[in-house]
Design a protein around this motif. Structure first.
Motif, PDB file in Angstrom:
ATOM      1  N   GLU A  41      -8.826   5.963   4.358  1.00  0.00           N
ATOM      2  CA  GLU A  41      -8.791   4.481   4.754  1.00  0.00           C
ATOM      3  C   GLU A  41      -8.784   3.585   3.637  1.00  0.00           C
ATOM      4  N   SER A  43      -6.913   0.965   1.181  1.00  0.00           N
ATOM      5  CA  SER A  43      -5.901   0.266   1.539  1.00  0.00           C
ATOM      6  C   SER A  43      -6.316  -1.117   0.510  1.00  0.00           C
ATOM      7  N   SER A  44      -5.236  -1.939   0.442  1.00  0.00           N
ATOM      8  CA  SER A  44      -5.560  -3.395  -0.149  1.00  0.00           C
ATOM      9  C   SER A  44      -5.785  -4.419   0.744  1.00  0.00           C
ATOM     10  N   ASP A  45      -6.072  -4.100   2.086  1.00  0.00           N
ATOM     11  CA  ASP A  45      -6.538  -5.301   2.943  1.00  0.00           C
ATOM     12  C   ASP A  45      -7.587  -6.157   2.603  1.00  0.00           C
ATOM     13  N   ASN A  78      -3.649   7.802   3.387  1.00  0.00           N
ATOM     14  CA  ASN A  78      -4.218   6.486   3.498  1.00  0.00           C
ATOM     15  C   ASN A  78      -3.367   5.379   3.987  1.00  0.00           C
ATOM     16  N   PHE A  79      -3.720   4.145   3.624  1.00  0.00           N
ATOM     17  CA  PHE A  79      -2.935   3.030   4.143  1.00  0.00           C
ATOM     18  C   PHE A  79      -2.333   1.900   2.883  1.00  0.00           C
ATOM     19  N   MET A  80      -1.848   2.757   1.776  1.00  0.00           N
ATOM     20  CA  MET A  80      -1.443   2.013   0.557  1.00  0.00           C
ATOM     21  C   MET A  80       0.023   1.476   0.820  1.00  0.00           C
ATOM     22  N   ASP A  81       0.143   0.337   0.516  1.00  0.00           N
ATOM     23  CA  ASP A  81       1.426  -0.144   0.531  1.00  0.00           C
ATOM     24  C   ASP A  81       2.324   0.105  -0.943  1.00  0.00           C
ATOM     25  N   ASN A 116       1.357   7.669   3.463  1.00  0.00           N
ATOM     26  CA  ASN A 116       0.901   6.084   3.394  1.00  0.00           C
ATOM     27  C   ASN A 116       1.749   5.272   4.214  1.00  0.00           C
ATOM     28  N   ARG A 117       1.659   3.758   3.814  1.00  0.00           N
ATOM     29  CA  ARG A 117       2.449   3.053   4.177  1.00  0.00           C
ATOM     30  C   ARG A 117       3.335   2.003   3.342  1.00  0.00           C
ATOM     31  N   PRO A 172       4.647   1.612   9.319  1.00  0.00           N
ATOM     32  CA  PRO A 172       3.594   0.668   9.488  1.00  0.00           C
ATOM     33  C   PRO A 172       3.145   0.239  10.728  1.00  0.00           C
TER      34      PRO A 172
END
Length: 269
Positions: A41, A43-45, A78-81, A116-117, A172
């Motif tokens: 999990e 991410s850059s959120d 993961n959730f990396m953009d 990823n995203r 996404p």
């Protein structure tokens, strides 16, 4: 790294704290050559704090004669953009170009960003490849590990970074409000439409199943045409009668101005 047991699901601080400890362990040890952080999990959120900590894994480890680089870093699932990937890849290329002693004899970094995203991964890869050639004079700094002879120990194009499966990205996620609206619309029964004098209407049993924002506004019922004829005298008195339009107001302003001038001229005489 995963969340600490008992920590709220909405807070990312336990995840970052575990990531910080894992990065410190990888950089302080002399035996670790690979770091796998798949489905954590990341991410850059929460800001640049998480991505900055992750970028430390692609930098030089140790000092002096013990300086080296990790051979494999896995971020699959993961959730990396695209912005997070760009920061990590640029840091990895820059470190390997500015520290040739630590990079001598090391295989290309096996950097996995699969699932990823990242939107438009093909254009992102081409932009990063062009940036490496412009900033450091490298023609083939990146490789997708899809050529014959490419492996975790060597590269046929003599690249600095391997990005296996980079073109395979997940879609996404939709915002939570859109998800709720779609789930409510899917669970609702099919609306039975009936065309009448007022147009297209939806049956009441279907309106109750729709979310509040999607429900049609209730139409106001018009009184029957025979209401005026059947109304009592008291009711007729309450209803204001339509008056004829004023003729003076409908006349143009020119005539009014001329009449005023004539009146003024008569008064002066």
């Amino acid at each position: 790294p995963t969340r600490v047991a008992g920590a709220p699901a909405g807070k990312a601080e336990p995840t970052f704290r575990t990531l910080e400890l894992a990065v410190h362990l990888a950089r302080s040890s002399t035996n670790i050559v690979a770091m796998r952080l798949g489905e954590c999990e990341l991410s850059s959120d929460g800001g640049d704090k998480c991505i900055t900590e992750v970028a430390r894994l692609v930098r030089q480890v140790g000092i002096g004669a013990q300086a080296r680089f990790l051979e494999e870093v896995d971020f699959e699932g993961n959730f990396m953009d695209a912005d997070a990937v760009r920061k990590i890849v640029e840091a990895a290329v820059k470190e390997r170009c500015e520290r040739p002693r630590a990079c001598a004899g090391c295989p290309p970094l096996w950097l996995n960003f699969k699932n990823n995203r990242v939107r438009n991964p093909g254009s992102v890869f081409q932009n990063l490849q062009a940036w490496a050639g412009w900033a450091h004079g490298l023609e083939n700094a990146l490789c997708l590990a899809d050529k014959e002879g490419c492996s975790q120990k060597a590269c046929a194009a003599n690249c600095r970074l391997h990005l296996p499966g980079f073109l395979e990205q997940c879609k996404p996620e939709l915002p939570s409000q859109v998800k709720l609206a779609e789930s409510a619309a899917a669970s609702a029964p099919t609306a039975v439409a009936a065309v009448g004098t007022a147009g297209l209407t939806v049956q009441p049993q279907c309106q109750a199943a729709l979310p509040p924002l999607l429900r049609p506004s209730p139409a106001r019922k018009r009184p029957p045409e025979a209401w005026r004829a059947c109304a009592s005298p008291a009711t007729r008195r309450q209803t204001p009668a339509r008056t004829a339009p004023d003729v003076r107001r409908s006349q143009p302003r020119r005539r009014q101005s001329r009449s005023r001038r004539r009146r003024r001229s008569y008064r002066s005489h």
